[in-house]
Write a protein that holds these residues in place. Structure first.
Motif, short mmCIF file in Angstrom:
data_model
loop_
_atom_site.label_atom_id
_atom_site.label_comp_id
_atom_site.label_asym_id
_atom_site.label_seq_id
_atom_site.Cartn_x
_atom_site.Cartn_y
_atom_site.Cartn_z
N PRO A 211 0.87 -1.31 0.06
CA PRO A 211 0.07 0.03 0.08
C PRO A 211 0.83 1.11 0.16
O PRO A 211 1.99 1.19 0.19
CB PRO A 211 -0.93 0.03 1.38
CG PRO A 211 0.06 -0.71 2.05
CD PRO A 211 0.94 -1.90 1.10
N ASP A 212 0.20 2.54 -0.04
CA ASP A 212 0.99 3.73 -0.31
C ASP A 212 1.93 4.01 0.87
O ASP A 212 2.91 4.68 0.86
CB ASP A 212 -0.03 4.85 -0.54
CG ASP A 212 -0.69 4.48 -1.57
OD1 ASP A 212 0.09 4.26 -2.87
OD2 ASP A 212 -2.05 4.72 -1.91
N PHE A 213 1.35 3.52 2.08
CA PHE A 213 2.06 4.10 3.13
C PHE A 213 2.13 3.00 4.47
O PHE A 213 1.26 2.42 4.53
CB PHE A 213 1.26 5.29 3.93
CG PHE A 213 1.25 6.64 3.22
CD1 PHE A 213 2.42 7.32 3.10
CD2 PHE A 213 0.19 6.76 2.61
CE1 PHE A 213 2.34 8.41 2.45
CE2 PHE A 213 0.21 8.08 2.13
CZ PHE A 213 1.14 8.82 1.75
N LEU A 214 3.39 2.90 5.16
CA LEU A 214 3.35 2.22 6.44
C LEU A 214 3.42 3.09 7.36
O LEU A 214 4.80 3.77 7.33
CB LEU A 214 4.52 1.25 6.33
CG LEU A 214 4.75 0.48 7.72
CD1 LEU A 214 3.65 -0.28 8.45
CD2 LEU A 214 5.85 -0.49 7.68
N LEU A 215 2.64 3.43 8.51
CA LEU A 215 3.12 4.28 9.33
C LEU A 215 3.42 3.79 10.69
O LEU A 215 2.73 2.70 11.08
CB LEU A 215 1.48 5.08 9.64
CG LEU A 215 0.85 5.87 8.57
CD1 LEU A 215 -0.53 6.21 9.15
CD2 LEU A 215 1.80 6.97 7.83
N LYS A 216 4.08 4.33 11.43
CA LYS A 216 4.73 3.68 12.78
C LYS A 216 4.65 4.79 13.68
O LYS A 216 5.29 6.10 13.46
CB LYS A 216 6.39 3.14 12.70
CG LYS A 216 6.24 2.05 11.66
CD LYS A 216 7.94 1.66 11.54
CE LYS A 216 7.98 0.67 10.73
NZ LYS A 216 9.43 -0.08 10.63
N LYS A 217 4.05 4.47 14.92
CA LYS A 217 4.07 5.54 15.89
C LYS A 217 3.54 4.75 17.32
O LYS A 217 2.74 3.91 17.19
CB LYS A 217 3.03 6.76 15.57
CG LYS A 217 3.13 7.61 16.53
CD LYS A 217 2.22 8.95 16.17
CE LYS A 217 2.03 9.98 17.19
NZ LYS A 217 1.23 11.07 16.93
N ASP A 218 4.48 5.11 18.25
CA ASP A 218 4.10 4.63 19.65
C ASP A 218 4.09 3.13 19.75
O ASP A 218 3.19 2.47 20.20
CB ASP A 218 2.74 5.27 20.26
CG ASP A 218 2.92 6.66 20.32
OD1 ASP A 218 4.06 7.05 20.34
OD2 ASP A 218 1.71 7.39 20.30
N GLY A 219 4.72 2.45 19.07
CA GLY A 219 4.77 0.80 18.98
C GLY A 219 3.87 0.30 18.32
O GLY A 219 3.52 -0.91 18.13
N PHE A 220 3.06 1.16 17.43
CA PHE A 220 1.98 0.59 16.43
C PHE A 220 2.53 0.83 14.90
O PHE A 220 3.11 1.78 14.65
CB PHE A 220 0.53 1.31 16.73
CG PHE A 220 0.01 1.14 18.10
CD1 PHE A 220 -0.83 -0.25 18.22
CD2 PHE A 220 0.20 1.76 19.26
CE1 PHE A 220 -1.44 -0.44 19.40
CE2 PHE A 220 -0.50 1.38 20.29
CZ PHE A 220 -1.09 0.50 20.52
N GLU A 221 1.92 -0.20 14.10
CA GLU A 221 2.10 0.01 12.69
C GLU A 221 0.54 -0.24 12.02
O GLU A 221 -0.03 -0.81 12.48
CB GLU A 221 3.11 -1.08 12.10
CG GLU A 221 4.57 -1.05 12.82
CD GLU A 221 5.40 -2.00 12.09
OE1 GLU A 221 5.09 -2.97 11.27
OE2 GLU A 221 6.54 -1.84 12.36
N VAL A 222 0.55 0.58 10.88
CA VAL A 222 -0.56 0.65 10.25
C VAL A 222 -0.48 0.85 8.87
O VAL A 222 0.30 1.61 8.52
CB VAL A 222 -1.95 1.35 10.84
CG1 VAL A 222 -1.28 2.89 10.64
CG2 VAL A 222 -3.25 1.32 10.04
N PHE A 223 -0.79 0.14 7.87
CA PHE A 223 -0.90 0.46 6.41
C PHE A 223 -1.83 1.26 5.98
O PHE A 223 -3.08 1.19 6.25
CB PHE A 223 -0.93 -0.73 5.60
CG PHE A 223 0.47 -1.65 5.90
CD1 PHE A 223 1.55 -1.32 5.04
CD2 PHE A 223 0.41 -2.83 6.56
CE1 PHE A 223 2.68 -2.35 5.23
CE2 PHE A 223 1.45 -3.61 6.94
CZ PHE A 223 2.83 -3.18 6.22
N VAL A 224 -1.66 2.00 5.18
CA VAL A 224 -2.80 2.95 4.46
C VAL A 224 -2.62 3.14 3.00
O VAL A 224 -1.41 3.43 2.57
CB VAL A 224 -2.63 4.39 4.98
CG1 VAL A 224 -3.69 5.33 4.28
CG2 VAL A 224 -2.57 4.48 6.53
N GLU A 225 -3.78 2.92 2.27
CA GLU A 225 -3.71 2.91 0.85
C GLU A 225 -4.58 4.17 0.70
O GLU A 225 -5.74 4.32 1.03
CB GLU A 225 -4.50 1.86 0.23
CG GLU A 225 -4.64 1.69 -1.23
CD GLU A 225 -3.43 1.78 -1.99
OE1 GLU A 225 -3.30 1.94 -3.11
OE2 GLU A 225 -2.30 1.29 -1.50
#
Length: 143
Positions: A83-97
């Motif tokens: 997907p377009d982005f892999l976000l990382k913050k505060d020990g969490f990861e989320v993919f965003v398209e």
């Protein structure tokens, strides 16, 4: 990455891109977008070409999302096509398209219209019941 150095033929340029590039009133937006583009990773190598032609809306949205995510303190990872982005913050990861619902671009010889004008109430109803839901990814509304 230079968003405003033309890389596609004139006839393929998106009309909103041409306005953004050429109209004096958009100079501040051009400057801001140039700044964002210099921080943006073009992972598939065709960002500028799509920004200037068929993907203007989607690529503009990706630039916005990138700036917003960074402003909110997310680490952005963009080293693959989807997907377009892999976000990382505060020990969490989320993919965003990043997804946009775009109007058709001159299909069937008709010129591009962001907001088509219906010729009748029946045509307007059909558009709202069938065209819009398809663009937004939903099923058509029952008649």
């Amino acid at each position: 990455m230079d968003l405003f150095r033309q890389v596609v033929a004139d006839k393929k340029l998106h009309p909103q891109y041409v306005n953004l590039r050429d109209l004096l009133g958009y100079a501040p937006a051009r400057a801001m977008m140039d700044e964002l583009a210099n921080l943006f990773a073009d992972v598939d190598g065709n960002f500028v070409e799509q920004f200037q032609s068929t993907g203007f809306d989607a690529r503009t949205f990706e630039l916005f999302l990138s700036a917003m995510f960074e402003e909110q303190g997310h680490e952005l990872v963009r080293n693959y096509d989807r997907p377009d982005f892999l976000l990382k913050k505060d020990g969490f990861e989320v993919f965003v398209e990043a997804v946009t619902a775009n109007p058709p671009d001159g299909i069937g010889g008709k010129p591009y219209q962001a907001f088509p004008k219906p010729r009748s109430m029946t045509e307007a109803i059909f558009y709202h019941q069938h065209e819009i839901p398809i663009r937004l990814g939903a099923h058509s509304i029952p008649s």
